[in-house]
Design a protein around this motif. Structure first.
Motif, PDB file in Angstrom:
ATOM      1  N   ALA A 149      23.789  39.502  27.871  1.00  0.00           N
ATOM      2  CA  ALA A 149      23.931  38.052  28.040  1.00  0.00           C
ATOM      3  C   ALA A 149      23.980  37.354  26.683  1.00  0.00           C
ATOM      4  CB  ALA A 149      22.782  37.510  28.883  1.00  0.00           C
ATOM      5  N   GLU A 150      23.148  37.786  25.758  1.00  0.00           N
ATOM      6  CA  GLU A 150      23.115  37.148  24.440  1.00  0.00           C
ATOM      7  C   GLU A 150      24.366  37.477  23.626  1.00  0.00           C
ATOM      8  OE1 GLU A 150      19.409  38.523  22.956  1.00  0.00           O
ATOM      9  OE2 GLU A 150      18.225  37.243  24.303  1.00  0.00           O
ATOM     10  N   LEU A 151      24.884  38.707  23.756  1.00  0.00           N
ATOM     11  CA  LEU A 151      26.124  39.066  23.065  1.00  0.00           C
ATOM     12  C   LEU A 151      27.292  38.228  23.578  1.00  0.00           C
ATOM     13  CD1 LEU A 151      27.787  40.921  21.182  1.00  0.00           C
ATOM     14  CD2 LEU A 151      28.029  42.484  23.144  1.00  0.00           C
ATOM     15  N   VAL A 152      27.389  38.111  24.906  1.00  0.00           N
ATOM     16  CA  VAL A 152      28.449  37.298  25.499  1.00  0.00           C
ATOM     17  C   VAL A 152      28.329  35.848  25.043  1.00  0.00           C
ATOM     18  CG1 VAL A 152      29.362  36.390  27.674  1.00  0.00           C
ATOM     19  CG2 VAL A 152      28.750  38.816  27.499  1.00  0.00           C
ATOM     20  N   GLU A 153      27.089  35.345  24.989  1.00  0.00           N
ATOM     21  CA  GLU A 153      26.872  33.968  24.552  1.00  0.00           C
ATOM     22  C   GLU A 153      27.404  33.749  23.138  1.00  0.00           C
ATOM     23  OE1 GLU A 153      23.213  30.757  24.240  1.00  0.00           O
ATOM     24  OE2 GLU A 153      22.793  32.878  23.896  1.00  0.00           O
ATOM     25  N   ILE A 154      27.164  34.695  22.237  1.00  0.00           N
ATOM     26  CA  ILE A 154      27.623  34.560  20.846  1.00  0.00           C
ATOM     27  C   ILE A 154      29.134  34.370  20.790  1.00  0.00           C
ATOM     28  CG2 ILE A 154      27.916  35.812  18.673  1.00  0.00           C
ATOM     29  CD1 ILE A 154      25.147  37.089  19.231  1.00  0.00           C
ATOM     30  N   TYR A 155      29.865  35.186  21.534  1.00  0.00           N
ATOM     31  CA  TYR A 155      31.325  35.101  21.507  1.00  0.00           C
ATOM     32  C   TYR A 155      31.829  33.826  22.178  1.00  0.00           C
ATOM     33  CZ  TYR A 155      32.120  39.736  19.573  1.00  0.00           C
ATOM     34  OH  TYR A 155      32.177  40.814  18.730  1.00  0.00           O
TER      35      TYR A 155
ATOM     36  N   LEU B 212      30.927  41.247  36.271  1.00  0.00           N
ATOM     37  CA  LEU B 212      30.677  42.242  35.237  1.00  0.00           C
ATOM     38  C   LEU B 212      29.932  43.398  35.894  1.00  0.00           C
ATOM     39  CD1 LEU B 212      29.262  39.891  32.438  1.00  0.00           C
ATOM     40  CD2 LEU B 212      31.630  40.590  32.773  1.00  0.00           C
ATOM     41  N   SER B 213      30.436  44.621  35.714  1.00  0.00           N
ATOM     42  CA  SER B 213      29.777  45.738  36.374  1.00  0.00           C
ATOM     43  C   SER B 213      30.029  47.037  35.645  1.00  0.00           C
ATOM     44  CB  SER B 213      30.269  45.874  37.819  1.00  0.00           C
ATOM     45  OG  SER B 213      29.681  46.999  38.436  1.00  0.00           O
TER      46      SER B 213
ATOM     47  N   PHE C  83      32.482  46.548  27.867  1.00  0.00           N
ATOM     48  CA  PHE C  83      33.742  45.829  27.702  1.00  0.00           C
ATOM     49  C   PHE C  83      33.906  45.381  26.256  1.00  0.00           C
ATOM     50  CE2 PHE C  83      30.461  43.030  29.487  1.00  0.00           C
ATOM     51  CZ  PHE C  83      30.293  42.138  28.436  1.00  0.00           C
ATOM     52  N   ASN C  84      35.141  45.147  25.888  1.00  0.00           N
ATOM     53  CA  ASN C  84      35.457  44.570  24.588  1.00  0.00           C
ATOM     54  C   ASN C  84      35.228  43.063  24.691  1.00  0.00           C
ATOM     55  OD1 ASN C  84      36.829  43.312  22.429  1.00  0.00           O
ATOM     56  ND2 ASN C  84      38.209  45.048  22.201  1.00  0.00           N
TER      57      ASN C  84
END
Length: 233
Positions: free
Chosen positions: A16-22, A80-81, A105-106
């Motif tokens: 969740a935090e990685l996705v938030e950064i992008y 997301l899975s 995922f990328n």
């Protein structure tokens, strides 16, 4: 839409935090939840324009949360899975999701999928007039207006997700033309098909359900077996 709000629901905090950064780097405002119950609470409190939703979570699953979202909203939902089989994707899409991304995922691919879904959603005009404008198609008992993304069948307002609308509008814009599933995918998703998948068939099944095609003697969407789908005048 000046500020686009995205809700990320995933019990894996690192993801969740990685996705938030992008997403933040692309200018989006991000809300995070680590379970479906908190995700639904945020949806009730904030104006959310897209949801990134993990399927496997403790308590309420992502699939159940997606079904709850679809009871009242057509905002884009991307699943997301870690599950990557065709059956898993079909289950996710049948549950109401607009897209499905497999873990790992990328992040750049994920943000591209987000932008693609938001382009469709931001075309929706919630303040559109109740009357159709000029950019419309009439086929038998169906009327489709592209300006306000409104569909009427037998006088009934049909609530479609942006993907469902784009598929219907594509077929209705070319009456009599048969589109293969690959052609539909490439034109609606604006992506090349690199492997066989059932994404289009699942969305058309959902679309037909909303249009109550099973109750109709003369179907609006016709299946041309072994070829694809079409709509006749």
């Amino acid at each position: 839409m000046s500020q686009i709000n995205i809700l990320v629901v995933d019990d894996e905090r690192e993801i969740a935090e990685l996705v938030e950064i992008y997403l933040v780097s692309d200018g989006y405002r991000v809300f995070k939840a680590y379970n479906a119950e908190d995700g639904l609470r945020i949806l009730g409190e904030q104006e959310i324009h897209l949801v990134l939703l993990d399927i496997m979570m403790p308590g309420m699953s992502g699939l159940d949360m997606c079904r709850r979202i679809r009871e009242s909203s057509n905002i884009p939902v991307i699943m997301l899975s870690a599950k990557s089989t065709d059956l898993d994707k079909i289950v996710g899409l049948t549950g109401g999701a607009d897209d499905y991304v497999t873990k790992p995922f990328n992040p750049l691919e994920l943000t591209a999928r987000v932008k693609s879904q938001l382009r469709r959603y931001t075309q929706l005009n919630p303040n559109a007039s109740n009357q159709f404008g000029g950019n419309e198609i009439h086929i038998r008992e169906m009327s489709i207006n592209k300006d306000n993304h409104r569909v009427l069948i037998d006088g009934e307002d049909i609530k479609l997700t942006p993907i469902e609308f784009d598929i219907l509008f594509l077929l209705a814009s070319h009456p009599g033309k048969v589109f293969s599933t690959d052609e539909i995918f490439e034109k609606v998703w604006n992506e090349k098909v690199y492997e066989a998948n059932n994404t289009v068939m699942v969305h058309i099944r959902r679309l037909r359900g909303k249009m109550k095609e099973d109750q109709r003697e003369n179907k609006i969407i016709t299946t041309v077996w072994g070829v694809g789908y079409k709509i006749e005048k």
